[in-house]
Design an enzyme around this catalytic site. Structure first.
Site: not given
Ligand code: SAJ
Length: 432
Positions: A272-274, A276-277
């Site tokens: 949910h980070c890499i 998306i961010d």
């Protein structure tokens, strides 16, 4: 006037600490401040989370019940769905999700909804810190006007900062308390208040001169990872064509004691980070008139990896005169990375959908993931012994607990996308 009163309450730890959003970021943060002696109120829109927290029942892997329950029992930590609690809170950390829309544009709805609720009960004298990963400018452009309204002056009547969350779920060594905390305020007085606040509970605080710098720090950290993963994925595609073992190349390159950091190819980019961010950064930079070409290219390459893996499975079966269509493919590991239970954006989801689209019969084993819902159907974790019956096994996530030598012994054919079978040799192993 408000500054000295708030500083006093923070120093003597009587400040009423509020955390909005009790997920993998918010709950550990709430626990740290409760353990530091502050009275903490968690606010979440999900009644089920609030009820479980108030029963001392942890739903976050990194927070054991033995840590949570005593804090709840002593009254140090409580949760509610009612934003009216904001009125009595002195500090507010906003830790709500910032996903992407299908169009890869930022979905700010969680932040906006939280701020609208906070606004209803907002009073002077509070410190508000946004922790949700977002594009540079969010704090100053979106939160500041909502909280200042017509009559509050930021840096005097209230204090507003941004501080990137750096929680790495499942990381035994680095947890909320000992991960350096970057914080930047709308004004120097805001930064100072943010530093004072975090210093009460965290080991190292890193002040920066603005909220935009703090917002960009996080995006650099995670875009750095996404781009480098894209680079090694592209290297894997090259090495396959040139018949070079990409794993051996990376392992040898990693012996360089400076100027290099190993990343590894894989079935795609999950979490949910890499994934998306970086698109928060490319979205904002486009508005600033600059195309974020590295991000777009890495996004494309990483997005192709599930297709590359399924082609590899199809070709491996073909070598055994078996069409993919009608073959039984067993997937080992479906979480987005090893030793965790999170399947968000997991490449396994893409691999399974592609296999099904091409007519394969798909089963999976992942002890961390009992049930997998995708594309309207539901799959269930099966014992890894099922691998012996499959025409092909594909290792998508290399959980530490799997018995890989046994898998090599019992499987007919294995496609290994994670180098989980490193050091094991057999002509039934096909490596990425
Ligand atoms: N991945 C690769 N090759 C690599 C590294 C990762 O294919 O060399 C894949 C993983 O399998 C996964 C995805 O990329 O599907 C993301 O992996 P990740 O290791 O970056 O793990 P995350 O998503 O949990 O990232 C978090 C991030 N933490 C925060 O955003 C606060 C990231 O900044 C951390 O560096 C990372 O954990 C970490 O180091 O574990």
């Amino acid at each position: 006037m408000y500054a000295s009163a708030l500083q006093e309450k923070i120093r003597n730890r009587t400040a009423q600490v509020g955390v909005v959003g009790l997920g993998y970021v918010g709950l550990p943060l709430a626990v740290e401040f409760a353990q530091a002696g502050f009275p903490v109120t968690g606010i979440d829109v999900q009644q089920e989370k609030v009820d479980r927290l108030n029963a001392g029942d942890s739903y976050i892997q990194d927070i054991p019940r033995a840590v949570l329950a005593p804090l709840v029992a002593s009254g140090s930590l409580r949760a509610t769905t009612d934003f009216a609690a904001v009125a009595d809170l002195d500090t507010l950390n906003i830790c709500v999700p910032t996903p992407l829309r299908k169009t890869k544009d930022p979905d700010m709805s969680f932040i906006v909804r939280a701020c609208e609720e906070i606004q209803k009960h907002f009073r002077p004298g509070k410190l508000v810190i946004l922790e949700s990963t977002t594009y540079p400018g969010t704090t100053d452009e979106l939160l500041l006007p909502m909280l200042a309204g017509d009559n509050l002056k930021v840096g005097e009547d209230f204090f507003l900062c941004f501080s990137p969350e750096r929680v790495d779920p499942g990381n035994e060594r680095y947890q909320t308390r000992n991960i350096p905390k970057v914080v930047g305020g709308v004004t120097p007085a805001c930064t100072e208040m943010g530093v004072l606040f975090y210093s009460q509970a965290l080991e190292k605080v890193v002040p920066v001169t603005s909220t935009q710098v703090a917002e960009m720090v996080k995006l650099l950290e995670n875009t750095f990872r996404m781009i480098n993963i894209g680079l090694v994925n592209e290297l894997a595609l090259m090495c396959e064509r040139m018949r070079i073992n990409v794993w051996e190349v990376i392992e040898a390159a990693a012996t360089k004691p400076f100027g290099f950091m190993p990343f590894y190819p894989g079935p795609g980019l999950g979490g949910h980070c890499i994934p998306i961010d970086p698109f928060y950064l490319s979205w904002k930079s486009k508005q600033a008139g600059i195309e974020a070409r590295f991000i777009e290219l890495a996004g494309y390459i990483n997005g192709q990896m599930p297709h590359f893996v399924v082609d590899k499975i199809q070709n491996a079966l073909n070598e055994h005169s078996k069409p993919l269509k009608g073959s039984h493919v067993h997937v080992m590991g479906v979480a987005y990375k090893k030793n965790i239970d999170d399947v968000r954006e997991s490449p396994a989801l893409d691999v399974i959908l592609l296999l099904k689209q091409r007519g394969a019969k798909v089963t999976y084993s992942d002890p961390f993931v009992p049930t997998l819902k995708l594309d309207g159907c539901e799959l269930h974790h099966q014992d890894s012994a099922l691998a012996a019956q499959a025409d092909c096994v594909v290792i998508v996530t290399d959980h530490a607990g799997a018995d890989y030598p046994a898998l090599v012994a019992q499987a007919r054919l294995i496609v290994d996308t994670r180098n989980a079978l490193k050091g094991l040799h057999s002509d039934k192993i096909v490596r990425l």
